[in-house]
Design an enzyme around this catalytic site. Structure first.
Site, PDB file in Angstrom:
ATOM      1  N   HIS A 196       0.609  11.663 -27.962  1.00  0.00           N
ATOM      2  CA  HIS A 196       0.135  10.336 -27.533  1.00  0.00           C
ATOM      3  C   HIS A 196      -0.603   9.629 -28.665  1.00  0.00           C
ATOM      4  O   HIS A 196      -0.517   8.412 -28.808  1.00  0.00           O
ATOM      5  CB  HIS A 196      -0.785  10.465 -26.311  1.00  0.00           C
ATOM      6  N   HIS A 245       8.871   8.902 -27.124  1.00  0.00           N
ATOM      7  CA  HIS A 245       7.873   9.825 -26.563  1.00  0.00           C
ATOM      8  C   HIS A 245       8.233  11.280 -26.892  1.00  0.00           C
ATOM      9  O   HIS A 245       7.395  12.049 -27.355  1.00  0.00           O
ATOM     10  CB  HIS A 245       7.779   9.607 -25.052  1.00  0.00           C
ATOM     11  N   GLU A 287      11.114  18.043 -24.298  1.00  0.00           N
ATOM     12  CA  GLU A 287      10.437  18.425 -23.044  1.00  0.00           C
ATOM     13  C   GLU A 287      11.079  19.680 -22.444  1.00  0.00           C
ATOM     14  O   GLU A 287      10.407  20.456 -21.776  1.00  0.00           O
ATOM     15  CB  GLU A 287      10.467  17.269 -22.032  1.00  0.00           C
ATOM     16  N   HIS A 320       1.168  16.947 -26.086  1.00  0.00           N
ATOM     17  CA  HIS A 320       0.961  15.544 -25.721  1.00  0.00           C
ATOM     18  C   HIS A 320      -0.329  14.949 -26.281  1.00  0.00           C
ATOM     19  O   HIS A 320      -0.421  13.734 -26.450  1.00  0.00           O
ATOM     20  CB  HIS A 320       1.000  15.374 -24.199  1.00  0.00           C
ATOM     21  N   ARG A 366      -1.592  22.245 -14.190  1.00  0.00           N
ATOM     22  CA  ARG A 366      -0.630  21.196 -14.572  1.00  0.00           C
ATOM     23  C   ARG A 366      -0.878  20.672 -15.985  1.00  0.00           C
ATOM     24  O   ARG A 366       0.018  20.123 -16.613  1.00  0.00           O
ATOM     25  CB  ARG A 366      -0.657  20.057 -13.540  1.00  0.00           C
ATOM     26  N   ASN A 381       1.163  19.273 -20.568  1.00  0.00           N
ATOM     27  CA  ASN A 381       0.801  18.362 -21.658  1.00  0.00           C
ATOM     28  C   ASN A 381       0.889  19.030 -23.027  1.00  0.00           C
ATOM     29  O   ASN A 381       0.383  18.485 -24.011  1.00  0.00           O
ATOM     30  CB  ASN A 381      -0.612  17.809 -21.438  1.00  0.00           C
ATOM     31  N   GLU A 423      -3.329  17.668 -11.302  1.00  0.00           N
ATOM     32  CA  GLU A 423      -3.725  18.071 -12.651  1.00  0.00           C
ATOM     33  C   GLU A 423      -5.207  18.392 -12.769  1.00  0.00           C
ATOM     34  O   GLU A 423      -5.917  17.863 -13.625  1.00  0.00           O
ATOM     35  CB  GLU A 423      -3.328  16.973 -13.643  1.00  0.00           C
ATOM     36  N   ARG A 458       0.824  -1.234   0.000  1.00  0.00           N
ATOM     37  CA  ARG A 458       0.000   0.000   0.000  1.00  0.00           C
ATOM     38  C   ARG A 458       0.847   1.269   0.000  1.00  0.00           C
ATOM     39  O   ARG A 458       0.402   2.334   0.425  1.00  0.00           O
ATOM     40  CB  ARG A 458      -0.984   0.025   1.163  1.00  0.00           C
ATOM     41  N   LYS A 484       8.695  23.073 -13.506  1.00  0.00           N
ATOM     42  CA  LYS A 484       7.770  21.972 -13.216  1.00  0.00           C
ATOM     43  C   LYS A 484       7.392  21.954 -11.737  1.00  0.00           C
ATOM     44  O   LYS A 484       6.219  21.762 -11.383  1.00  0.00           O
ATOM     45  CB  LYS A 484       8.380  20.632 -13.624  1.00  0.00           C
ATOM     46  N   LYS A 516       3.892  11.448 -11.084  1.00  0.00           N
ATOM     47  CA  LYS A 516       3.077  10.606 -11.981  1.00  0.00           C
ATOM     48  C   LYS A 516       3.786   9.278 -12.179  1.00  0.00           C
ATOM     49  O   LYS A 516       4.970   9.245 -12.497  1.00  0.00           O
ATOM     50  CB  LYS A 516       2.892  11.288 -13.337  1.00  0.00           C
TER      51      LYS A 516
HETATM   52  N1  GLY Z   1       4.612  15.062 -17.758  1.00  0.00           N
HETATM   53  C1  GLY Z   1       3.550  15.896 -17.402  1.00  0.00           C
HETATM   54  C2  GLY Z   1       3.292  15.965 -15.935  1.00  0.00           C
HETATM   55  O1  GLY Z   1       4.073  15.481 -15.161  1.00  0.00           O
HETATM   56  O2  GLY Z   1       2.294  16.515 -15.542  1.00  0.00           O
END
Ligand code: GLY
Length: 371
Positions: free
Chosen positions: A256, A269, A189, A252, A245, A249, A241, A125, A231, A147
């Site tokens: 994606h 990516h 990035e 993205h 946040r 993206n 997010e 957990r 960031k 993430k």
């Molecule tokens: N890679 C985008 C984020 O971490 O929100």
């Protein structure tokens, strides 16, 4: 205790889940020292991949010494972000005797960070996670912010958890063994941070990118510190997010879709994000939000460093319908509407959920897609 000089630190301010990101050269060999300072005698299990292990595992295992419980080495590549590899990592961590108070140490690029991070999130957990990112992409983006996750047949990162690391150690020396293609992909990035909120940073990148790609430590450190600081500030304001946040993206939604269409790992990516950022600026220009000149400047910079900046550079025929189909299955769908990050200019990104689907189809057709 050694008296190594302190590394530049970026603090991610998240209340009782706050943590530091250390950025500097030669930090890998100081891991044991940092772990002792912060976590006392906590035991550590390493998760890495075959490529990274070859270059960096010895330095790390020497540094952590007797606190190490063992190492799990995964095959490299996006395919390792799967349910079966996740199960394997969890089983092997338990077999190594990892306990609730131990630390999972992710040594590698974005795939290892996401996979080991997700395992740490669910094992017993939740156990602590330390990220030691070795690719530029992981250093400037995926190792910070919590993430974690895996891919499914339906799309990228559709199963995962927010699980903040307890520490991130960024040793910029590890980039010297990174293949140039991976370096370029991570650079997409870096460019993202300039384009979404820091036009002056983008201007510096346009001038200084040859130094960064020439392995100039000062240029690399500046790019990594600026990116991580940007960031960290966004994550501190919007950890899960719900709003701001989403700016991270940028590129993205298209990116994606390209990865899903081409198959994970076929296109890196960061390469997909580079094309996606070019398309996001072109969409912004087509909607009258930013100038054509800004969109052209973005595409020109990506192309200058050798990144694919336009769909036609991928030497493939795409179907606009298929790409928008992937977008609809992406997790950025909310209430049935697609979310895009658009821009009013360089450094002025914002999110939008009311882009007319026809505008996206037109853009893709104009970019060379079949109807
Ligand atoms: N890679 C985008 C984020 O971490 O929100």
């Amino acid at each position: 205790m050694s008296s190594s000089p302190p590394a530049p630190t970026v603090h991610v301010n998240l209340g009782d889940r706050s943590y530091d990101v250390f950025i500097g050269a030669g930090l890998l060999a100081r891991t044991g020292e940092e772990l002792s300072r912060r976590f006392g005698a906590a035991r550590v299990a390493i998760v890495t991949d075959e490529n990274v292990a070859q270059h960096h595992l010895d330095t790390l295992t020497r540094s952590i010494g007797e606190r190490g419980r063992g190492t799990i080495v995964m095959p490299p590549g996006e395919h390792s972000k799967s349910f079966s590899r996740l199960g394997e990592v969890c089983d092997r961590l338990l077999a190594l005797g990892v306990e609730r108070g131990d630390i999972v140490l992710a040594l590698g690029g974005g795939v290892i960070g996401d996979l080991a991070g997700f395992a740490a999130a669910i094992l017993r957990r939740g156990v602590r996670l330390v990220q030691i990112p070795t690719s530029l992409l992981a250093q400037v983006d995926s190792s910070v912010g919590g993430k974690t996750g895996i891919n499914t047949a339906q799309g990228k990162n559709l199963v995962g958890a927010f699980h903040q690391p307890s520490l991130v150690l960024i040793d910029i020396d590890t980039l010297s063994t990174l293949p140039k293609r991976q370096m370029r992909a991570g650079y997409a990035e870096v460019v993202k941070y300039g384009l979404l909120g820091d036009a002056a940073f983008f201007g510096r990148l346009e001038r200084n990118w040859p130094a960064l790609f020439g392995n100039d430590g000062t240029a690399i450190a500046e790019a990594v510190i600026t990116s991580v600081s940007a960031k960290a500030a966004i994550v501190a304001r919007d950890e899960t997010e719900q709003g701001e946040r989403m700016l991270l993206n940028l590129g993205h939604t298209f990116g994606h879709a390209l990865e899903a269409e081409l198959g994970y790992g076929t296109i890196l990516h960061g390469e997909a994000v580079a094309v996606g950022i070019g398309l996001a600026f072109k969409l912004s220009a087509a909607l009258g939000l930013c100038s054509e000149a800004d969109a052209a400047r973005v595409v020109a910079h990506m192309a200058a460093v050798g990144l694919p900046a336009e769909l036609r550079m991928l030497n493939r025929r795409f179907s606009a319908e298929r790409l928008t189909g992937h977008m609809r299955r992406d997790k950025k769908m909310r209430d049935g509407a697609l979310h895009f990050v658009l821009a009013r200019g360089i450094g002025q990104a914002f999110t939008s959920s009311d882009v007319p689907p026809e505008a996206v189809l037109d853009l893709l057709r104009n970019a060379g897609c079949e109807a």
